[in-house]
Design a protein around this motif. Structure first.
Motif, mmCIF file in Angstrom:
data_model
loop_
_atom_site.group_PDB
_atom_site.id
_atom_site.type_symbol
_atom_site.label_atom_id
_atom_site.label_comp_id
_atom_site.label_asym_id
_atom_site.label_seq_id
_atom_site.Cartn_x
_atom_site.Cartn_y
_atom_site.Cartn_z
ATOM 1 N N LEU A 129 0.643 -1.368 -0.106
ATOM 2 C CA LEU A 129 0.133 0.146 -0.061
ATOM 3 C C LEU A 129 0.832 1.366 0.096
ATOM 4 N N MET A 130 2.041 1.065 0.677
ATOM 5 C CA MET A 130 2.870 2.422 0.957
ATOM 6 C C MET A 130 3.304 2.385 -0.419
ATOM 7 N N GLU A 131 3.924 1.536 -1.162
ATOM 8 C CA GLU A 131 4.598 1.540 -2.375
ATOM 9 C C GLU A 131 3.730 2.236 -3.562
ATOM 10 N N ASN A 177 11.085 0.777 -4.811
ATOM 11 C CA ASN A 177 10.290 1.651 -5.450
ATOM 12 C C ASN A 177 10.216 3.249 -5.074
ATOM 13 N N VAL A 178 9.975 3.057 -3.756
ATOM 14 C CA VAL A 178 9.868 4.507 -3.130
ATOM 15 C C VAL A 178 11.248 5.428 -3.379
ATOM 16 N N LEU A 179 12.374 4.618 -3.493
ATOM 17 C CA LEU A 179 13.535 5.578 -3.654
ATOM 18 C C LEU A 179 13.771 5.936 -4.943
ATOM 19 N N VAL A 180 13.496 5.035 -6.050
ATOM 20 C CA VAL A 180 13.556 5.229 -7.491
ATOM 21 C C VAL A 180 12.442 6.503 -7.840
ATOM 22 N N ASN A 181 11.105 6.254 -7.212
ATOM 23 C CA ASN A 181 10.260 7.136 -7.620
ATOM 24 C C ASN A 181 10.484 8.782 -7.243
ATOM 25 N N PHE A 182 11.199 8.621 -5.949
ATOM 26 C CA PHE A 182 11.709 9.956 -5.449
ATOM 27 C C PHE A 182 12.800 10.704 -6.249
ATOM 28 N N LEU A 183 13.813 9.550 -6.720
ATOM 29 C CA LEU A 183 14.628 10.118 -7.819
ATOM 30 C C LEU A 183 13.981 10.415 -8.970
ATOM 31 N N LEU A 226 -13.828 14.454 -27.575
ATOM 32 C CA LEU A 226 -14.177 15.807 -26.813
ATOM 33 C C LEU A 226 -13.482 16.918 -26.974
ATOM 34 N N GLY A 227 -12.287 16.699 -27.264
ATOM 35 C CA GLY A 227 -11.183 17.621 -27.481
ATOM 36 C C GLY A 227 -10.086 17.444 -26.639
ATOM 37 N N THR A 228 -8.904 18.179 -26.706
ATOM 38 C CA THR A 228 -7.675 18.249 -25.857
ATOM 39 C C THR A 228 -7.795 18.813 -24.505
ATOM 40 N N VAL A 229 -8.470 19.806 -24.166
ATOM 41 C CA VAL A 229 -8.709 20.226 -22.937
ATOM 42 C C VAL A 229 -9.506 19.373 -22.035
ATOM 43 N N ILE A 230 -10.832 18.906 -22.632
ATOM 44 C CA ILE A 230 -11.601 17.868 -22.046
ATOM 45 C C ILE A 230 -10.876 16.657 -21.661
ATOM 46 N N PHE A 231 -10.145 16.139 -22.758
ATOM 47 C CA PHE A 231 -9.125 14.791 -22.408
ATOM 48 C C PHE A 231 -8.240 15.148 -21.351
ATOM 49 N N ALA A 232 -7.654 16.423 -21.228
ATOM 50 C CA ALA A 232 -6.611 16.690 -19.987
ATOM 51 C C ALA A 232 -7.454 16.521 -18.826
ATOM 52 N N ALA A 233 -8.813 17.023 -18.732
ATOM 53 C CA ALA A 233 -9.348 16.886 -17.514
ATOM 54 C C ALA A 233 -9.568 15.404 -17.126
ATOM 55 N N HIS A 234 -10.082 14.658 -18.269
ATOM 56 C CA HIS A 234 -10.108 13.358 -18.179
ATOM 57 C C HIS A 234 -8.816 12.678 -17.455
ATOM 58 N N GLN A 235 -7.608 13.189 -18.123
ATOM 59 C CA GLN A 235 -6.574 12.517 -17.756
ATOM 60 C C GLN A 235 -6.008 12.687 -16.305
ATOM 61 N N ILE A 236 -6.414 13.907 -15.610
ATOM 62 C CA ILE A 236 -6.090 14.467 -14.536
ATOM 63 C C ILE A 236 -6.856 13.478 -13.632
ATOM 64 N N GLY A 237 -8.223 13.542 -13.947
ATOM 65 C CA GLY A 237 -9.273 12.714 -13.022
ATOM 66 C C GLY A 237 -8.845 11.145 -13.060
ATOM 67 N N MET A 238 -8.192 10.619 -13.964
ATOM 68 C CA MET A 238 -7.770 9.214 -14.057
ATOM 69 C C MET A 238 -6.378 9.002 -13.291
ATOM 70 N N ASN A 239 -5.788 10.048 -13.135
ATOM 71 C CA ASN A 239 -4.426 10.247 -12.417
ATOM 72 C C ASN A 239 -4.635 10.125 -10.872
ATOM 73 N N PHE A 242 3.800 10.272 -6.615
ATOM 74 C CA PHE A 242 4.771 10.484 -7.334
ATOM 75 C C PHE A 242 4.284 11.084 -8.988
ATOM 76 N N GLY A 243 3.629 10.003 -9.413
ATOM 77 C CA GLY A 243 3.044 10.175 -10.582
ATOM 78 C C GLY A 243 2.205 11.238 -10.559
ATOM 79 N N MET A 244 1.483 11.609 -9.496
ATOM 80 C CA MET A 244 0.476 12.790 -9.552
ATOM 81 C C MET A 244 1.541 13.977 -9.764
ATOM 82 N N ILE A 245 2.383 14.065 -8.833
ATOM 83 C CA ILE A 245 3.347 15.056 -8.788
ATOM 84 C C ILE A 245 4.161 15.368 -10.288
ATOM 85 N N ASP A 246 4.336 14.181 -10.956
ATOM 86 C CA ASP A 246 4.611 14.290 -12.389
ATOM 87 C C ASP A 246 3.717 15.120 -13.352
#
Length: 474
Positions: free
Chosen positions: A42-44, A192-198, A293-306, A51-55
């Motif tokens: 769970l921690m991993e 995985n925590v180490l390499v994600n931090f890097l 639905l367009g690039t902006v809506i898809f960007a919103a979708h991708q943020i939601g999925m993230n 980290f993926g969200m920060i990316d």
């Protein structure tokens, strides 16, 4: 096995301050065993998702808003083909984890190393040509995914670097899956925590051009990811070679090809491979609907999925724990203990699903605002999150029950539930809601809700039938 014996074994095997704290708080030995395996996973997963969200936040906050939206969209367009490619290795991993858990429970440790080497070898056999195909066809793949010209122009180079990273990621999946089979989850977590931090540090430097480095934008994010996965490969192999694990491994020991091992991997892993292919095919069709639905809506979708990926972590962590413990118990021919592990893991996971859903619903706008200051993106993504928050307990529960079935070697029914839920219900309902009722992104995410709810019903019914208890692994 008596509960006191389980508790004593867990206390002997668990190490670290967190483990000591858990032992003091949790009196039920079954729950203690579950948490001992689940918490490092769970921690991993949580930290990897964070980290993926920060990316994604780094890309979404690039000063040029047009480039930022295209960069976020290009990552979304390439993620699904990458997940599709990883599904082959993950399928072998499902078979390998189930077999190693059984052999570990039965005390047949010599057979575990041979299984791991089979998984590693065949993983490379499949991943090398897949990686080459992606390198040569990046633009065509992104176009097939429904990407607009600007997103493809920006994202093609990103995709090519990720194809190289895929080779190391596939290799790492094989090793971590084997370690999880014996319940050794802390080492993969630490690595995985180490390499994600890097990876996050590398992203900051290479995306924005800090410390004198060139500002590579989205390509910098891919380069950092590939480097992090390479480092993880080195660290995982180094750990195994040092001999500190109950999973024996050495390149010096001769590899012996075994048709029986291969048959078991295929018999258990093939339904999971087909399941993953169906899942990714369904998601790709789903993405084609959303990307229209367009690039902006898809960007919103991708943020939601993230953000949604963070909600999957509890179900995945408890599912991995249940898979390992159910497989281990069946290796000892103790079906009653296997049932106890599965049922209590499902209960614990469902409770966490309720908590996660509540947090997502209340904080949806705040979380999305961390990715973008575009009002249209914030409105669409936060609304979608509120919809999916309601289904969190069902989503978490079905992930755990499916993990229990896979640990027993029952991989066919999760395949059936995924086929019905994703490829039929999600895609058809999303198409209807988006193109017929014109509900936009909200309609697409209503399709996700229906899919998750149906899969919850199907896998729950399969588990109650009890046929998983009689599956034999030779």
């Amino acid at each position: 096995m008596k509960k006191t014996e389980i508790r004593n074994r867990v206390i002997r095997e668990s190490k670290g301050k967190f483990s000591v704290a858990v032992k003091k708080l949790v009196k039920d030995p079954i729950k203690l065993d579950i948490l001992t395996i689940a918490w490092p996973v769970l921690m991993e997963l949580v930290l990897s998702s964070v980290f993926g969200m920060i990316d994604m936040m780094m890309l979404g906050n690039i000063p040029n808003n047009t480039y930022a939206a295209a960069a976020v969209s290009s990552v979304g367009l390439t993620n699904q083909p990458l997940f599709l490619a990883l599904s082959v290795v993950q399928a072998l991993n499902v078979g390998g984890t189930a077999m190693i858990a059984r052999y570990y429970g039965a005390g047949e440790k010599k057979r575990m190393e041979n299984v791991l080497k089979h998984v590693m070898l065949f993983g490379l056999f499949f991943s090398i040509p897949i990686s080459a195909f992606g390198l040569l066809n990046a633009e065509n793949i992104m176009s097939f995914m429904g990407g607009e010209a600007h997103a493809i122009e920006i994202g093609a180079s990103y995709f090519r670097v990720i194809c190289i990273s895929y080779l190391f990621q596939s290799f790492n999946i094989s090793i971590t899956g084997a370690l999880r089979g014996i319940g050794q989850t802390q080492i993969p977590m630490r690595i995985n925590v180490l390499v994600n931090f890097l990876n996050v540090l590398g992203n900051a430097v290479l995306i924005y051009g800090l410390l004198g480095a060139p500002a590579l934008g989205v390509v910098g994010a891919a380069t950092s990811t590939a480097t992090a996965n390479l480092i993880a490969s080195v660290l995982l192999v180094r750990f195994l070679m040092k001999g500190n694990s109950e999973l024996p491994f050495s390149f010096k020991r001769k590899f012996k090809f075994d048709t029986g091992t291969l048959k078991n991997l295929v018999r258990i892993g093939m339904p999971s491979a087909i399941e993953q292919l169906i899942l990714r095919a369904g998601v790709i069709l789903f993405i084609q609907i959303v990307s229209s639905l367009g690039t902006v809506i898809f960007a919103a979708h991708q943020i939601g999925m993230n953000l949604l990926s963070l909600s999957f972590t509890t179900g995945q962590a408890f599912g991995i724990s249940s898979s390992s413990l159910v497989g281990r118990s069946l290796g000892k021919k103790d079906t009653q203990l296997a049932s106890e592990y599965a049922k209590k893991t499902s209960m614990m996971g469902a409770i966490t699903g309720i908590l996660v859903g509540t947090v997502l619903f209340i904080g949806s706008e705040f979380f999305v605002s961390l990715y973008s200051n575009d009002p249209q993106i914030i409105h669409n993504a936060s609304t979608a999150l509120k919809i999916i928050a309601v289904v969190q307990p069902f989503q978490t529960h079905q992930l755990i029950v499916a993990g229990s079935l896979r640990g027993a070697g029952d991989t066919m029914f999760p395949l059936i539930s995924t086929f019905v839920g994703v490829l039929i219900v999600r895609v058809i309902s999303a198409y209807f809601f988006v193109f017929v009722l014109n509900l936009g992104l909200v309609g697409a995410w209503m399709g996700i809700v229906l899919d998750q709810f149906l899969r919850w019903i199907l896998v729950g019914a399969r588990f109650k039938a009890g046929k998983w208890k009689s599956i034999v692994i030779h």
